[in-house]
Design an enzyme around this catalytic site. Structure first.
Site, PDB file in Angstrom:
ATOM      1  CE1 TYR A 274      -4.088   1.946   0.441  1.00 46.28           C
ATOM      2  CE2 TYR A 274      -2.629   3.390   1.669  1.00 46.28           C
ATOM      3  CZ  TYR A 274      -3.826   3.163   1.011  1.00 46.28           C
ATOM      4  OH  TYR A 274      -4.758   4.173   0.915  1.00 46.28           O
TER       5      TYR A 274
ATOM      6  CE1 TYR B 181     -10.701  -1.795   2.621  1.00 44.66           C
ATOM      7  CE2 TYR B 181     -12.356  -0.126   3.009  1.00 44.66           C
ATOM      8  CZ  TYR B 181     -11.562  -0.835   2.140  1.00 44.66           C
ATOM      9  OH  TYR B 181     -11.621  -0.566   0.789  1.00 44.66           O
TER      10      TYR B 181
HETATM   11  C1  LIG Z   1     -10.202   2.482  -0.351  1.00 45.89           C
HETATM   12  S1  LIG Z   1     -11.663   2.701  -1.249  1.00 45.89           S
HETATM   13  C2  LIG Z   1     -11.673   1.245  -2.239  1.00 45.89           C
HETATM   14  C3  LIG Z   1     -11.839   1.597  -3.695  1.00 45.89           C
HETATM   15  C4  LIG Z   1     -13.208   2.120  -4.037  1.00 45.89           C
HETATM   16  N1  LIG Z   1     -14.122   1.021  -4.327  1.00 45.89           N
HETATM   17  C5  LIG Z   1     -13.146   3.106  -5.205  1.00 45.89           C
HETATM   18  O1  LIG Z   1     -13.857   2.933  -6.188  1.00 45.89           O
HETATM   19  O2  LIG Z   1     -12.344   4.052  -5.124  1.00 45.89           O
HETATM   20  C6  LIG Z   1     -12.899   2.419  -0.022  1.00 45.89           C
HETATM   21  C7  LIG Z   1     -14.307   2.705  -0.458  1.00 45.89           C
HETATM   22  O3  LIG Z   1     -14.811   1.643  -1.264  1.00 45.89           O
HETATM   23  C8  LIG Z   1     -16.147   1.303  -0.899  1.00 45.89           C
HETATM   24  N2  LIG Z   1     -16.148  -0.052  -0.303  1.00 45.89           N
HETATM   25  C9  LIG Z   1     -15.081  -0.842  -0.107  1.00 45.89           C
HETATM   26  N3  LIG Z   1     -15.447  -2.022   0.414  1.00 45.89           N
HETATM   27  C10 LIG Z   1     -16.773  -1.984   0.586  1.00 45.89           C
HETATM   28  C11 LIG Z   1     -17.732  -2.905   1.117  1.00 45.89           C
HETATM   29  N4  LIG Z   1     -17.411  -4.110   1.551  1.00 45.89           N
HETATM   30  N5  LIG Z   1     -19.038  -2.500   1.158  1.00 45.89           N
HETATM   31  C12 LIG Z   1     -19.411  -1.287   0.714  1.00 45.89           C
HETATM   32  N6  LIG Z   1     -18.552  -0.381   0.185  1.00 45.89           N
HETATM   33  C13 LIG Z   1     -17.246  -0.712   0.120  1.00 45.89           C
HETATM   34  C14 LIG Z   1     -16.585   2.344   0.120  1.00 45.89           C
HETATM   35  O4  LIG Z   1     -17.182   3.402  -0.612  1.00 45.89           O
HETATM   36  C15 LIG Z   1     -15.265   2.810   0.707  1.00 45.89           C
HETATM   37  O5  LIG Z   1     -15.336   4.128   1.190  1.00 45.89           O
END
Ligand SMILES: C[S@@+](CC[C@H](N)C(=O)[O-])C[C@H]1O[C@@H](n2cnc3c(N)ncnc32)[C@H](O)[C@@H]1O
Length: 223
Positions: free
Chosen positions: A83, A187
């Site tokens: 990361y 997370y």
């Molecule tokens: C570090 S980012 C991961 C990448 C993200 N999916 C993107 O499109 O940029 C984390 C975000 O992804 C979404 N996310 C990740 N895991 C999730 C889960 N298990 N359920 C719902 N939303 C999730 C949430 O919006 C979170 O704030």
């Protein structure tokens, strides 16, 4: 705590994988480095060589935005990626939290490099931890989504002990992962008590983000 003499890595078919014993821990990894008598072919140098697994960023179809997968099978214990992001001080971290209009979610891109903070009595510089912010400048691992039953885990890794303050965050596969399976990590790995408490309070529960990981072990919420 595992046996301190245990090897972190084992060599299988010429490749080095994290041993299954180590994978079950959250212990930091000490790899060999320039000052060691070994050379770069040493089996105790894995993260140092960087990512070898190809990664694809893809659009999920269930509202979780982008996700990450590999077109190749990944084996249990295999190093996947680090990361990475901007290295920032605690003050800058707080400034960015305040500035963010989604302040509550800003933490999703932030990792505190605090794995060696307990050693601060011997090295006071370790008390002042820095953070990695992957929101604006990062690599593919910034797109890895959360699962309550993940296939990756993050390990703190150092080579030279003098770099403990800036330790790496290295993702390893905790199970065999078939090609094209979404890669995920937890997370709140090992720190979900706060989440369980907040779930019991109806007012706090309203503010929480629903988890869409769909695993049988799903805790219901991300945070
Ligand atoms: C570090 S980012 C991961 C990448 C993200 N999916 C993107 O499109 O940029 C984390 C975000 O992804 C979404 N996310 C990740 N895991 C999730 C889960 N298990 N359920 C719902 N939303 C999730 C949430 O919006 C979170 O704030």
């Amino acid at each position: 705590m595992i046996n301190p003499d245990a090897h972190v890595y084992e060599t299988i078919d010429g490749e080095n994988f994290m041993s299954h014993q180590y994978l079950n821990t959250r212990d930091p990894i000490y790899e060999c480095h320039q000052a060691c008598s070994c050379d770069t072919a040493c089996p105790n140098r894995v993260v140092e060589h960087g990512r070898t697994v190809p990664l694809q960023i893809f659009r999920t179809d269930d509202g979780r935005g982008w996700g990450v997968r590999s077109p190749q099978d990944i084996r249990k214990g295999q190093f996947v990626d680090r990361y990475v992001g901007e290295l920032i001080t605690a003050e800058e971290t707080e400034r960015r939290r305040q500035r963010s209009d989604i302040a509550a979610k800003k933490d999703v891109y932030l990792f505190e490099l605090d794995k060696f903070k307990d050693d601060a009595d011997r090295d006071p510089t370790l008390a002042e931890t820095v953070f990695v912010d992957g929101e604006y400048a990062s690599g593919p691992s910034r797109f890895i989504n959360h699962s309550c039953d993940p296939n990756l885990r993050i390990f703190a890794r150092v080579g030279d002990h003098a770099t403990k303050r800036f330790h790496d965050l290295a993702f390893f596969a905790v199970r065999d992962i078939p090609a094209d399976t979404e890669l995920t990590f937890d997370y709140v790995d090992g720190e979900d008590e706060k989440l369980e408490e907040e779930k019991k309070n109806p007012n706090q529960k309203k503010e929480m983000t629903k988890c869409l990981c769909r695993s049988r072990k799903c805790r219901g919420y991300l945070w």
